[in-house]
Scaffold this motif. Structure first.
Motif, PDB file in Angstrom:
ATOM      1  N   SER A   1      82.187 -20.298  30.525  1.00 29.97           N
ATOM      2  CA  SER A   1      82.372 -20.742  29.148  1.00 29.97           C
ATOM      3  C   SER A   1      83.786 -21.292  28.960  1.00 29.97           C
ATOM      4  N   SER A   2      84.714 -20.785  29.739  1.00 29.75           N
ATOM      5  CA  SER A   2      86.082 -21.310  29.668  1.00 29.75           C
ATOM      6  C   SER A   2      86.091 -22.798  29.985  1.00 29.75           C
ATOM      7  N   ALA A   3      85.291 -23.193  30.988  1.00 28.73           N
ATOM      8  CA  ALA A   3      85.220 -24.611  31.355  1.00 28.73           C
ATOM      9  C   ALA A   3      84.581 -25.421  30.222  1.00 28.73           C
TER      10      ALA A   3
ATOM     11  N   SER B   1      74.727 -16.132  23.404  1.00 33.90           N
ATOM     12  CA  SER B   1      75.999 -15.461  23.721  1.00 33.90           C
ATOM     13  C   SER B   1      76.977 -16.464  24.354  1.00 33.90           C
ATOM     14  N   ASP B   2      76.451 -17.416  25.129  1.00 32.08           N
ATOM     15  CA  ASP B   2      77.310 -18.513  25.648  1.00 32.08           C
ATOM     16  C   ASP B   2      78.009 -19.221  24.495  1.00 32.08           C
ATOM     17  N   LEU B   3      77.229 -19.565  23.487  1.00 31.77           N
ATOM     18  CA  LEU B   3      77.772 -20.334  22.370  1.00 31.77           C
ATOM     19  C   LEU B   3      78.772 -19.508  21.562  1.00 31.77           C
TER      20      LEU B   3
ATOM     21  N   LEU C   1      77.690 -26.310  14.950  1.00 31.40           N
ATOM     22  CA  LEU C   1      76.583 -26.023  15.863  1.00 31.40           C
ATOM     23  C   LEU C   1      75.365 -26.824  15.425  1.00 31.40           C
ATOM     24  N   ASP C   2      74.590 -27.257  16.384  1.00 31.60           N
ATOM     25  CA  ASP C   2      73.378 -28.003  16.070  1.00 31.60           C
ATOM     26  C   ASP C   2      72.366 -27.772  17.185  1.00 31.60           C
TER      27      ASP C   2
ATOM     28  N   TYR D   1      70.765 -32.907  31.050  1.00 31.76           N
ATOM     29  CA  TYR D   1      71.663 -31.790  30.741  1.00 31.76           C
ATOM     30  C   TYR D   1      70.968 -30.448  30.927  1.00 31.76           C
ATOM     31  N   THR D   2      71.790 -29.418  31.230  1.00 34.03           N
ATOM     32  CA  THR D   2      71.207 -28.114  31.549  1.00 34.03           C
ATOM     33  C   THR D   2      71.749 -26.983  30.672  1.00 34.03           C
ATOM     34  N   GLY D   3      72.874 -27.172  30.030  1.00 27.87           N
ATOM     35  CA  GLY D   3      73.460 -26.098  29.224  1.00 27.87           C
ATOM     36  C   GLY D   3      73.908 -26.621  27.887  1.00 27.87           C
ATOM     37  N   ILE D   4      75.179 -26.423  27.564  1.00 29.68           N
ATOM     38  CA  ILE D   4      75.643 -26.921  26.283  1.00 29.68           C
ATOM     39  C   ILE D   4      75.702 -28.461  26.317  1.00 29.68           C
TER      40      ILE D   4
END
Lengths: 214, 393
Positions: B136-138, B243-245, B263-264, B274-277
């Protein structure tokens, strides 16, 4: 950029019903609104600026962001395939897209020809039916095409079916139901989220209450 | 087909005239500096790539690729984005460099336009890729850097909408039971067709509670409280994404940029890339997103060096449109000389340039209308005739 919400309205058939709906949703549109010949009408009390466009052009204004919101028929949305959000079915201006032709249809032996105002919709529909056709784009009075021999069949919107009947045409296949939609520009959808969400919320309440009465 | 007129360019191609060029240069310099200050290294890749490698791997749709053939009949593409070429470089020339790798670019990319004006077919993109780091830092670093770069460039009012592909996938599979049915729903989101989405959901053979879960998704837009509403929609699957978000928002707060972020959960800009955020940036002056990005953990694998990765790209053309362009510093000084004073004129220009001025040195016999020409400059120095002294006005 002003703080007014810019709304692209389709001139013609849908306009009156859309204005009525906005009034029911509590937006104070003055009585002379409908009679104006202006193309841009600002109504500060409603927080809105209306632009009056050709129905086919409404999604273009909204996609490019010069209008935040628009009212467009599903027929136009299918034809134009613009990158806009389609957020609410207003359930006004009911009609449907259909294929029609002469009562005693004589298929062209070489290549079936279709006349339409909706070349993309027609092309996609016939592809899905597994039929290859040639499409001729017209801008109005589509019913003329089979009568005079320009095409064998037409693809057009039908509301009462009267025009078809009076010209001796019959409906062959129904393609899909059409109603008008609220469409929103993707950037406006985020930058003006509060105002747009409220507009959609208020309109959807009106639409729902009408549904219940039916 | 008639031949083009001499003034015509291929559809979507644009010239950059001096004033715009200079503004662009200034903005570009500020952005590059900011990105370098965050420790990203700039690279360049070729304009042409193979269709079978970069063309296929790219997130850009096939019909938007410019294709041509090389002398052996292989299909080439004009690079449609920079992410796929960078994935290629990282998996080949840089394969011995250990992860994580921070790279940046400022390059023209090409998208063929089929329909109408208003959209360039070639435009410059400034962006970064952070490869080999799935934390998540990245995620937060990349979003914070994008926001910081836009701010440094002078953009004031803008918002970055952040969504999560993992949440959508998990929720849909959880409710619908399989991925094919989930894809039908994703398709509606991709087409931005919420009306179609809602009526499709209403016709599904689901309990009214499940239907409501799917319909409520469309309202998951806004601030941090949206996370709580999202939690209510999903039993297990989407919890990880939430929890990532939440962590992402906390880190963005440390960067001091949380006020730019909304957030959306409906954001879904590509069917499979895309695979995550995922995120997109918007501003009031523009109808189109001016930047976008997200996590793409599959792409590197296609080039044979699997890695988690995230990046953003900012469209310089849109950014310039959104910035209220400042009047650029034009050339302000001109030395107009006659042939017998050439030596003096050149010496004078050298002296002025050493002091940091931009100077035009113009032979008077090369000008048609001296008054008209000299009016373009703030300072004009005449070095004319036999007199030693120049006359300034």
């Amino acid at each position: 950029m002003s703080s007014l919400l810019t709304v692209a309205m389709p001139k013609g058939r849908i306009f009156q019903e859309a204005v009525e709906l906005l009034r029911q949703a509590g937006y104070p549109l003055p009585p002379e609104f409908e009679d104006s010949r202006k193309l841009i009408i600002e109504i500060e009390e409603a927080g809105m600026r209306f632009i009056l466009a050709k129905p086919m052009d409404v999604p273009t204004y909204v996609e490019h962001g010069v209008a935040d919101v628009g009212i467009a028929g599903k027929d136009v949305m299918l034809e134009e395939e613009r990158d806009v959000y389609e957020v609410l079915d207003l359930k006004i201006s009911d009609c449907y897209l259909a294929v029609a032709g002469l009562a005693e249809l004589k298929e062209h032996s070489v290549a079936p020809k279709i006349a339409t105002k909706y070349p993309n919709v027609a092309a996609q529909y016939f592809r899905e039916q597994g039929e290859q056709v040639e499409i001729i784009k017209l801008n109005g009075s589509i019913e003329l095409a089979p009568l005079i021999g320009l095409a064998d069949r037409i693809v057009d919107i039908v509301s009462t079916g009267r025009t078809l009947k009076e010209n001796g045409l019959v409906e062959l296949e129904k393609i899909r139901e059409i109603t008008s939609r609220i469409i929103v520009n993707p950037a406006s959808y985020r930058m003006k989220a509060a105002v747009i969400d409220e507009l959609v919320e208020r309109l959807s309440k009106v639409v729902e209450s009408k549904e219940e009465i039916r | 087909m008639s031949k083009p007129f001499v003034f015509e360019k291929p559809m979507g191609m644009r010239d950059t005239l001096p004033v715009l060029y200079q503004v662009k240069q200034q903005v570009r310099t500020v952005m590059e500096q900011e990105i370098r200050d965050w420790g990203y290294q700039f690279i360049q890749t070729p304009t042409l790539e193979y269709y079978d490698t970069v063309g296929e791997a790219s997130a850009i749709l096939d019909q938007q690729l410019f294709k041509l053939l090389d002398s052996e009949g292989k299909t080439l593409v004009l690079r449609p984005d920079m992410t796929a070429p960078i994935a290629r470089v990282v998996s080949s020339s840089m394969k011995d460099v250990a992860y994580p790798i921070r790279l940046a670019y400022d390059s023209a990319v090409f998208r063929s336009q089929q329909r109408e004006g208003g959209r360039p077919a070639e435009f410059e993109q400034v962006g970064v890729e952070l490869i080999g780091d799935g934390t998540s830092s990245a995620d937060a670093e990349v979003i914070a850097l994008m926001i910081s770069t836009l701010s440094k460039a002078g953009l004031q009012e803008f918002k970055v909408a952040v969504g999560h592909i993992g949440f959508l996938n998990e929720l849909f599979v959880e409710v619908l039971g399989n991925e094919d049915r989930a894809e039908e729903l994703l398709r509606f989101l991709y087409e931005k067709n919420y009306v179609g989405y809602a009526s499709h959901v209403k016709n599904l053979p689901l309990s009214s509670i499940d239907k409501k879960r799917l319909l409520d998704l469309l309202h998951l837009r806004g601030g941090e409280d949206v996370l709580r509403s999202a939690e209510e929609l999903t039993a297990v699957g989407g919890k990880k994404a939430i929890s990532d978000l939440r962590e992402l928002l906390n880190i963005l707060e440390l960067y001091g940029v949380q006020d730019k972020v909304v957030l959306d959960f409906t954001l879904f800009s590509h069917m499979s890339y895309y695979t995550g955020i995922v995120f997109e940036g918007y501003t009031n002056q523009l109808g189109f997103p001016l930047c976008s990005g997200g996590r793409y953990d599959q792409l590197l694998g296609e080039f044979g060096r699997s890695a988690q990765a995230i990046g953003f790209g900012i469209r310089l053309d849109y950014l310039l449109e959104a910035l209220s362009a400042k009047e650029p510093l034009a050339v302000r000084t001109c030395i107009i000389f006659s042939a017998e004073n050439r030596k003096e004129a050149i010496a004078k220009s050298r002296e002025l340039r050493e002091q940091g001025h931009s100077v035009v040195v113009q032979d008077i016999s090369g000008i048609g209308n001296v008054d008209e020409y000299s009016s373009r400059f703030q300072d004009v120095i005449y070095v004319i005739g036999k007199s030693e002294k120049g006359e300034a006005r």
